[in-house]
Design an enzyme around this catalytic site. Sequence first.
Site, PDB file in Angstrom:
ATOM      1  N   ASP A 137     -12.648   2.922  -0.303  1.00  0.00           N
ATOM      2  CA  ASP A 137     -11.675   3.275   0.717  1.00  0.00           C
ATOM      3  C   ASP A 137     -12.433   4.389   1.623  1.00  0.00           C
ATOM      4  O   ASP A 137     -13.410   4.647   1.200  1.00  0.00           O
ATOM      5  CB  ASP A 137     -10.369   3.670   0.192  1.00  0.00           C
ATOM      6  CG  ASP A 137      -9.008   3.184   1.194  1.00  0.00           C
ATOM      7  OD1 ASP A 137      -7.911   3.496   0.709  1.00  0.00           O
ATOM      8  OD2 ASP A 137      -9.434   3.169   2.396  1.00  0.00           O
ATOM      9  N   HIS A 138     -11.721   4.706   2.646  1.00  0.00           N
ATOM     10  CA  HIS A 138     -12.162   5.808   3.501  1.00  0.00           C
ATOM     11  C   HIS A 138     -13.645   6.430   3.322  1.00  0.00           C
ATOM     12  O   HIS A 138     -13.521   7.098   2.021  1.00  0.00           O
ATOM     13  CB  HIS A 138     -11.352   6.581   4.222  1.00  0.00           C
ATOM     14  CG  HIS A 138      -9.969   6.107   4.545  1.00  0.00           C
ATOM     15  ND1 HIS A 138      -8.896   6.677   4.833  1.00  0.00           N
ATOM     16  CD2 HIS A 138      -9.542   4.631   4.989  1.00  0.00           C
ATOM     17  CE1 HIS A 138      -7.942   5.888   5.469  1.00  0.00           C
ATOM     18  NE2 HIS A 138      -8.346   4.631   5.382  1.00  0.00           N
ATOM     19  N   CYS A 149      -3.835   2.704  -4.463  1.00  0.00           N
ATOM     20  CA  CYS A 149      -4.677   3.467  -3.701  1.00  0.00           C
ATOM     21  C   CYS A 149      -4.846   4.903  -4.016  1.00  0.00           C
ATOM     22  O   CYS A 149      -3.909   5.810  -4.106  1.00  0.00           O
ATOM     23  CB  CYS A 149      -4.262   3.637  -1.889  1.00  0.00           C
ATOM     24  SG  CYS A 149      -5.292   4.302  -1.099  1.00  0.00           S
ATOM     25  N   HIS A 193      -7.566   0.501  -4.342  1.00  0.00           N
ATOM     26  CA  HIS A 193      -8.465   1.292  -3.135  1.00  0.00           C
ATOM     27  C   HIS A 193      -9.018   2.266  -3.756  1.00  0.00           C
ATOM     28  O   HIS A 193      -8.305   3.192  -4.363  1.00  0.00           O
ATOM     29  CB  HIS A 193      -7.712   1.636  -1.901  1.00  0.00           C
ATOM     30  CG  HIS A 193      -7.440   0.607  -0.835  1.00  0.00           C
ATOM     31  ND1 HIS A 193      -6.533   0.930   0.014  1.00  0.00           N
ATOM     32  CD2 HIS A 193      -7.318  -0.638  -0.967  1.00  0.00           C
ATOM     33  CE1 HIS A 193      -6.341  -0.233   0.799  1.00  0.00           C
ATOM     34  NE2 HIS A 193      -6.893  -1.170  -0.104  1.00  0.00           N
ATOM     35  N   TYR A 240     -14.137   4.330   8.336  1.00  0.00           N
ATOM     36  CA  TYR A 240     -14.781   2.969   8.125  1.00  0.00           C
ATOM     37  C   TYR A 240     -16.234   2.940   8.677  1.00  0.00           C
ATOM     38  O   TYR A 240     -16.625   1.792   9.081  1.00  0.00           O
ATOM     39  CB  TYR A 240     -13.732   1.959   8.909  1.00  0.00           C
ATOM     40  CG  TYR A 240     -12.472   1.869   7.810  1.00  0.00           C
ATOM     41  CD1 TYR A 240     -11.417   2.488   8.022  1.00  0.00           C
ATOM     42  CD2 TYR A 240     -12.512   0.938   6.664  1.00  0.00           C
ATOM     43  CE1 TYR A 240     -10.320   2.572   7.432  1.00  0.00           C
ATOM     44  CE2 TYR A 240     -11.315   0.814   5.838  1.00  0.00           C
ATOM     45  CZ  TYR A 240     -10.530   1.738   6.048  1.00  0.00           C
ATOM     46  OH  TYR A 240      -9.005   1.759   5.538  1.00  0.00           O
ATOM     47  N   HIS A 273       0.663  -1.083  -0.039  1.00  0.00           N
ATOM     48  CA  HIS A 273      -0.042  -0.012  -0.033  1.00  0.00           C
ATOM     49  C   HIS A 273       0.911   1.323  -0.050  1.00  0.00           C
ATOM     50  O   HIS A 273       1.932   1.369   0.728  1.00  0.00           O
ATOM     51  CB  HIS A 273      -0.846   0.049   1.253  1.00  0.00           C
ATOM     52  CG  HIS A 273      -1.881   1.121   1.364  1.00  0.00           C
ATOM     53  ND1 HIS A 273      -1.610   2.356   1.697  1.00  0.00           N
ATOM     54  CD2 HIS A 273      -3.224   1.110   1.188  1.00  0.00           C
ATOM     55  CE1 HIS A 273      -2.672   3.286   1.535  1.00  0.00           C
ATOM     56  NE2 HIS A 273      -3.809   2.256   1.081  1.00  0.00           N
TER      57      HIS A 273
HETATM   58  O1  LIG Z   1      -4.519   4.780   4.059  1.00  0.00           O
HETATM   59  C1  LIG Z   1      -5.292   4.266   3.204  1.00  0.00           C
HETATM   60  O2  LIG Z   1      -5.455   4.417   2.226  1.00  0.00           O
HETATM   61  C2  LIG Z   1      -5.626   2.731   3.662  1.00  0.00           C
HETATM   62  O3  LIG Z   1      -6.238   1.964   2.968  1.00  0.00           O
HETATM   63  C3  LIG Z   1      -4.963   2.203   4.702  1.00  0.00           C
HETATM   64  C4  LIG Z   1      -6.051   1.716   5.878  1.00  0.00           C
HETATM   65  O4  LIG Z   1      -6.912   2.480   6.392  1.00  0.00           O
HETATM   66  C5  LIG Z   1      -4.814   0.829   6.447  1.00  0.00           C
HETATM   67  O5  LIG Z   1      -4.899  -0.388   6.224  1.00  0.00           O
HETATM   68  C6  LIG Z   1      -5.677   0.838   8.014  1.00  0.00           C
HETATM   69  O6  LIG Z   1      -4.693   0.279   8.821  1.00  0.00           O
HETATM   70 FE   LIG Z   2      -5.891   2.944   0.784  1.00  0.00          FE
END
Ligand SMILES: O=C(O)C(=O)C[C@H](O)[C@H](O)CO
Ligand SMILES: [Fe+2]
Length: 342
Positions: free
Chosen positions: A308-309, A236, A263, A322, A198
């Site tokens: 993602d978030h 990501c 992501h 999340y 990542h």
């Molecule tokens: O920072 C990001 O984009 C992520 O996807 C990181 C995740 O939130 C991370 O794996 C949490 O530990």
């Molecule tokens: Fe991410």
Amino acid sequence: MQLSFRWYGDTDPVTLDKIKQIPDMKNIVSAIYDVPVGEVWPKERIEGLKASIEKEGLSLAVIESLPVHESIKLGEADRDNYIANYKESLKNLAEAGIKTVCYNFMPVFDWTRTDLEHELEDGSTALLYDHDFIKEIDPVTTNLNLPGWDESYTKEDMAALIEKYRQMTDEDLWDNLTYFLNEVLPVAIEHDVDLTIHPDDPPWSIFGIPRIIKGRESYQRLISINDAKNNGICFCTGSLGCLEENNLPALIREFGEHIHFVHMRNIKRLENHSFVETAHLSKLGSVDMKEVTRALKDIDYTGTIRPDHGRMIWGETGRAGYGLFDRALGAAYINGLIEGVE
Ligand SMILES: O=C(O)C(=O)C[C@H](O)[C@H](O)CO
Ligand SMILES: [Fe+2]
């Protein structure tokens, strides 16, 4: 492309019975969170996680993440013990049928933000990163209480760890990543597991400690270590999108055969490296999610993709980034983008 959703296990307020009602949601991204970083993940724990997901008619598609012990990132004498454990965990995961494992090589901290409940004009809240604030604070005495940070550190531990990394250069960290990958990739290749790194979040050095996974040069260097497809990338959009020079569709086209996990997250770049996370929709942030999806289509990406978030909307509370609702909206948006490009 296999739509997926991250689930933090039985303690996650977002339950599988809700996740499975998101249109076309079949795959779960999860991990084992109560095995100390660096220890072997026992087979029975992996099987247990898998069974709890399959009981709901879903499948465990990706492990995010199998964490890398600080001794490995620091290149300390005991790193070989932790690397041996990492190999064992990879074997156990492969035997359970898991083929994609995410990790990151960020020293000490995981993703870093300065405000976890920044209010947007529509009344929802999002994660904010204020670069000037980060440059001012001492991470040991300022408790940013970020969920991604390892709660097991005492202040003394954290201070000592940060000091060690402050003596390191990016080159040193690259050396340690190279050593780690030269050790674990043969096991990943033998067991047909794709490791996916990542990007750093944010993708630049913070608190005077090195960070190396940021964009095109990082990926060229990563692949120069070993060009096996198992030496893979978790792409990501939110992390890479923090840097304006990162041309995400071009990166996807250039490194596509190493991308095994995506992501989808949008951020709005503000001045001087600050940014705020937004809803997934392209026009609300700085990332062109449609062009990212078109590039994924062009490389015939068939791997896992997750929202993602998300923001906290409709009064939802829970684990920062999340919540259920905005990630579900993100999943529906990803469905639309995929259908659109196909
Ligand atoms: O920072 C990001 O984009 C992520 O996807 C990181 C995740 O939130 C991370 O794996 C949490 O530990
Ligand atoms: Fe991410």
